[in-house]
Design an enzyme around this catalytic site. Sequence first.
Site: not given
Ligand code: 2RA
Length: 349
Positions: A14, A39-40, A99, A129, A156, A247, A254
């Site tokens: 992101v 690390r970055s 949140r 998201c 997703q 998923r 999404h």
């Molecule tokens: C996902 N919404 O898609 C979650 C990530 N924040 O896994």
Amino acid sequence: RKPHLAVVGATGAVGSVLLGILSERADIWGEIRLIASPRSAGRKLTVRGAQTEVIALDEDVFDGIDVAMFDVPDEVSARWAPIAVSKGAVVVDNSAAFRMDPDVPLVVPEVNAHAARVRPRGIIANPNCTTLSMIVALGALHAEYGLSELIVSSYQAVSGAGQAGIDTLRAQLAAVSGTELGTTPGDVRRVVGDTLGPFPAPIALNVVPWAGSLQEGGWSSEELKVRNESRKILGLPGLPVTATCVRVPVLTTHSLTVHARFENEVTVAGAHEILAAAPGVVVSDDPAGGEFPTPSDVVGTDPTWVGRVRRSLDDPRALELFVSGDNLRKGAALNTAQIGELVAGELGG
Ligand code: 2RA
């Protein structure tokens, strides 16, 4: 002076999109300071056309910062956002840490921009998201018709699980491409072996009815986020919401099928008109012409795309919709940038 901005988590999936968005939008920021884990640190990233060195997160990095955008794991936000606030920054946080805190507004500028002004903890939360991929369209319909119930299923993309999700799908696609896999039970699973990455089952040539962690009653954390966050953003604490999160083998964007029931009777023509006029929404709805949103057309764009609008056959108060939105842009980085701009406007930036 222009307000100074810190981006915490600049090197993540992101974070990278956020730097692109900050480079494209009106240049309202003074310094943009890039922050990540030790690390970055030392890496150079481009923002507004300038190579900028990433510095390691510690207390001093917030000195002189007016707005800090956080895109880091929940526990990192929980620890560091209050530190940034104590140094004088307003934090826009994209984790789940704050949140549902009643003293932290959960903001989508097209829906509840007013909420950003009241922030007792100095923190504004950015929704998850999956919620963000549908809520701009639903907010517009709710303002006209009055939402009374929501039933959604998500489709997703793997980038919702970060860079590890992207790497996992790419590796699994490479492993199955050109094979005859996907024809007998367990054949894909045997080939991808223990390279499941952040997913509980193979994601190539598959769909996985799971996102997030297991919660009471068999719900996933992702499904409860959709419920709780939608209620908070829309200001409808008792809204019945049911989500099933799935998923799919898409890199980014999404989608959701939505059954939305309203207080008043709806029409497809009316819904089209409301959605077409809503800022941040594009209607793509001509099935006869093969026109509806798909992730591969939506990815990389800013709006929420809506198609397949139908009035429910058995309920004149309910609509069926298919909604797609880029989960890294409006689903995360763009909404964060928009909230930051609201705050900068208040600060006189
Ligand atoms: C996902 N919404 O898609 C979650 C990530 N924040 O896994």
